[in-house]
Design an enzyme around this catalytic site. Structure first.
Site, PDB file in Angstrom:
ATOM      1  N   ARG A 118      -2.788  27.440 -11.150  1.00 23.65           N
ATOM      2  CA  ARG A 118      -3.962  28.229 -10.805  1.00 23.65           C
ATOM      3  C   ARG A 118      -5.141  27.952 -11.720  1.00 23.65           C
ATOM      4  NH1 ARG A 118      -1.377  32.949  -8.220  1.00 23.65           N
ATOM      5  NH2 ARG A 118      -2.960  34.359  -7.445  1.00 23.65           N
TER       6      ARG A 118
ATOM      7  N   ARG B 105      -1.889  44.691   3.499  1.00 24.30           N
ATOM      8  CA  ARG B 105      -0.529  44.249   3.164  1.00 24.30           C
ATOM      9  C   ARG B 105       0.397  45.413   2.807  1.00 24.30           C
ATOM     10  NH1 ARG B 105      -1.003  38.783  -0.177  1.00 24.30           N
ATOM     11  NH2 ARG B 105      -2.000  40.067  -1.744  1.00 24.30           N
TER      12      ARG B 105
ATOM     13  N   ARG C  35       0.849  46.923  -2.907  1.00 19.53           N
ATOM     14  CA  ARG C  35       0.714  46.385  -4.255  1.00 19.53           C
ATOM     15  C   ARG C  35      -0.445  47.057  -4.982  1.00 19.53           C
ATOM     16  NH1 ARG C  35       0.737  39.870  -3.813  1.00 19.53           N
ATOM     17  NH2 ARG C  35      -0.926  40.138  -5.335  1.00 19.53           N
TER      18      ARG C  35
ATOM     19  N   LYS D 281      -0.275  32.345   1.706  1.00 16.94           N
ATOM     20  CA  LYS D 281       0.528  31.340   0.989  1.00 16.94           C
ATOM     21  C   LYS D 281       2.006  31.731   1.008  1.00 16.94           C
ATOM     22  CE  LYS D 281      -1.558  31.822  -3.045  1.00 16.94           C
ATOM     23  NZ  LYS D 281      -2.610  32.786  -2.716  1.00 16.94           N
TER      24      LYS D 281
ATOM     25  N   ARG E  44     -10.093  39.426  -7.588  1.00 19.42           N
ATOM     26  CA  ARG E  44      -9.157  38.295  -7.456  1.00 19.42           C
ATOM     27  C   ARG E  44      -9.818  37.140  -6.707  1.00 19.42           C
ATOM     28  NH1 ARG E  44      -4.712  41.560  -4.784  1.00 19.42           N
ATOM     29  NH2 ARG E  44      -3.904  39.558  -4.076  1.00 19.42           N
TER      30      ARG E  44
HETATM   31  N1  LIG Z   1      -0.282  30.755 -12.094  1.00 19.41           N
HETATM   32  C1  LIG Z   1      -0.729  31.939 -12.522  1.00 19.41           C
HETATM   33  N2  LIG Z   1      -1.523  32.016 -13.619  1.00 19.41           N
HETATM   34  C2  LIG Z   1      -1.977  33.191 -14.081  1.00 19.41           C
HETATM   35  N3  LIG Z   1      -1.704  34.377 -13.493  1.00 19.41           N
HETATM   36  C3  LIG Z   1      -0.929  34.369 -12.380  1.00 19.41           C
HETATM   37  C4  LIG Z   1      -0.396  33.156 -11.845  1.00 19.41           C
HETATM   38  N4  LIG Z   1       0.351  33.453 -10.754  1.00 19.41           N
HETATM   39  C5  LIG Z   1       0.286  34.787 -10.610  1.00 19.41           C
HETATM   40  N5  LIG Z   1      -0.480  35.344 -11.582  1.00 19.41           N
HETATM   41  C6  LIG Z   1      -0.783  36.778 -11.761  1.00 19.41           C
HETATM   42  O1  LIG Z   1      -0.121  37.524 -10.735  1.00 19.41           O
HETATM   43  C7  LIG Z   1      -1.070  38.149  -9.856  1.00 19.41           C
HETATM   44  C8  LIG Z   1      -0.549  38.144  -8.443  1.00 19.41           C
HETATM   45  O2  LIG Z   1      -0.372  36.822  -8.017  1.00 19.41           O
HETATM   46  P1  LIG Z   1      -0.153  36.476  -6.474  1.00 19.41           P
HETATM   47  O3  LIG Z   1       0.918  37.318  -5.925  1.00 19.41           O
HETATM   48  O4  LIG Z   1       0.013  34.994  -6.390  1.00 19.41           O
HETATM   49  O5  LIG Z   1      -1.507  36.957  -5.816  1.00 19.41           O
HETATM   50  P2  LIG Z   1      -2.590  36.432  -4.810  1.00 19.41           P
HETATM   51  O6  LIG Z   1      -2.329  37.236  -3.591  1.00 19.41           O
HETATM   52  O7  LIG Z   1      -3.854  36.845  -5.515  1.00 19.41           O
HETATM   53  O8  LIG Z   1      -2.513  34.958  -4.567  1.00 19.41           O
HETATM   54  C9  LIG Z   1      -2.356  37.377 -10.077  1.00 19.41           C
HETATM   55  O9  LIG Z   1      -3.519  38.135  -9.748  1.00 19.41           O
HETATM   56  C10 LIG Z   1      -2.270  37.071 -11.572  1.00 19.41           C
HETATM   57  O10 LIG Z   1      -2.571  38.205 -12.354  1.00 19.41           O
END
Ligand SMILES: Nc1ncnc2c1ncn2[C@@H]1O[C@H](COP(=O)(O)OP(=O)(O)O)[C@@H](O)[C@H]1O
Length: 287
Positions: free
Chosen positions: A144, A178, A222, A67, A233
């Protein structure tokens, strides 16, 4: 403060109830009507406005699907901000703000942070953008949950939701592989993915995206990209985020895009699916 950031804060803030949400929405009516008119103007196609004002897009997809990569590329191409809530959360964690201290525990276990915290971070980011005169957005990682999707729907019109899909076997490897350069911020991936085709389909090959020599010693991973946390996740995505796909599918806004492989293969096909002219083809045609 922009109509959207103000409304989104009112919608999600603290003990916001559905009633509060409607109050906020009606107060923002003129701005929302204007936003809807802009959106309505581009319903016929996916041709973004020249000033980026017509782009109000969302990227959905499992962790590791890419994404951030594709939203970032589109944001540079279309001149609209790429707003990734995961980045906002990581910045908040890095700021050592006592308010966000407890977040690390949640994020590093692969759980979602509360809707209230996310809405707060997002409205702050939208306000900063508004001050800089930003127009439009490509959201990555938000909404989300169904509640987040409803909040967003209450304040503005999203005209396109791009749902990136990648074979499950590749997702875990991509997350674990990553890396980020702690100095230049460049994103890399050390995973080399080569998976047999399914049902007679083509093999999927995603070569690693290796860092240049000057970044090699500065790579960081990360904290939530360990095998155990990535699996959690993915589980959270299937439970809480997949219903968001259905939410937008039911509204006719979901564009499903199956990534055929790595960036060189997928990027031109994504542009084609979005009806955007490939700048690389344009350049070579002009040469
Ligand atoms: N919209 C959201 N609602 C709740 N938690 C979020 C949201 N966006 C990000 N997070 C938090 O930040 C973390 C990392 O998000 P992100 O970088 O988008 O990871 P991913 O690679 O899992 O898509 C998530 O696992 C969550 O803990």
């Amino acid at each position: 403060m922009s109509a959207m950031s103000r409304a989104i804060r009112a919608f999600g803030g603290g003990a916001a109830s559905r009633r509060n949400l409607s109050v906020a929405a009606s107060k923002e009516a003129p701005a929302l009507a204007a936003a809807a008119a802009v959106v309505a103007g581009r319903r016929g196609g996916r041709d973004p406005g020249e000033d980026g004002s017509r782009v109000q897009w969302v990227f959905l997809g499992c962790p590791g699907v890419g994404k951030g990569t594709y939203a970032g590329r589109l944001s540079r191409l279309l001149g609209v901000p790429h707003i990734a809530t995961g980045d906002l959360v990581r910045d908040a964690l890095a700021s050592q703000d006592p308010l966000y201290k407890q977040l690390a525990e949640i994020v590093n276990h692969g759980k979602l942070v509360s809707d209230e915290i996310i809405i707060n971070l997002l409205s702050k980011r939208l306000e900063e953008g508004e001050e800089k005169g930003e127009l439009g957005f490509i959201l990555d990682g938000f909404p989300r949950t169904i509640r987040q999707a409803e909040i967003l729907e209450g304040v503005t019109d999203i005209d396109l939701v791009i749902n990136l899909k990648l074979r499950e076997e590749a997702l875990l490897a991509k997350c674990i592989g990553r890396r980020k350069c702690s100095q230049c911020g460049g994103n890399f991936n050390v995973a080399s993915i080569d998976i047999e085709g399914q049902n007679g389909g083509p093999r999927m090959y995603m070569p690693p995206l290796l860092p240049p020599p000057e970044c090699e010693s500065k790579l960081i991973t990360r904290a939530d990209d360990t095998e155990e946390v990535v699996k959690e996740r993915l589980r959270v995505y299937h439970d809480l985020c997949e219903p968001v796909e259905d939410f937008y599918r039911a509204r006719g806004k979901l564009l499903e895009f199956n990534l055929p492989g790595g960036i060189p293969e997928s990027w031109p096909k994504l542009l084609q699916a979005l009806n955007i002219e490939d700048p690389d083809n344009k350049r070579s045609a002009a040469a």
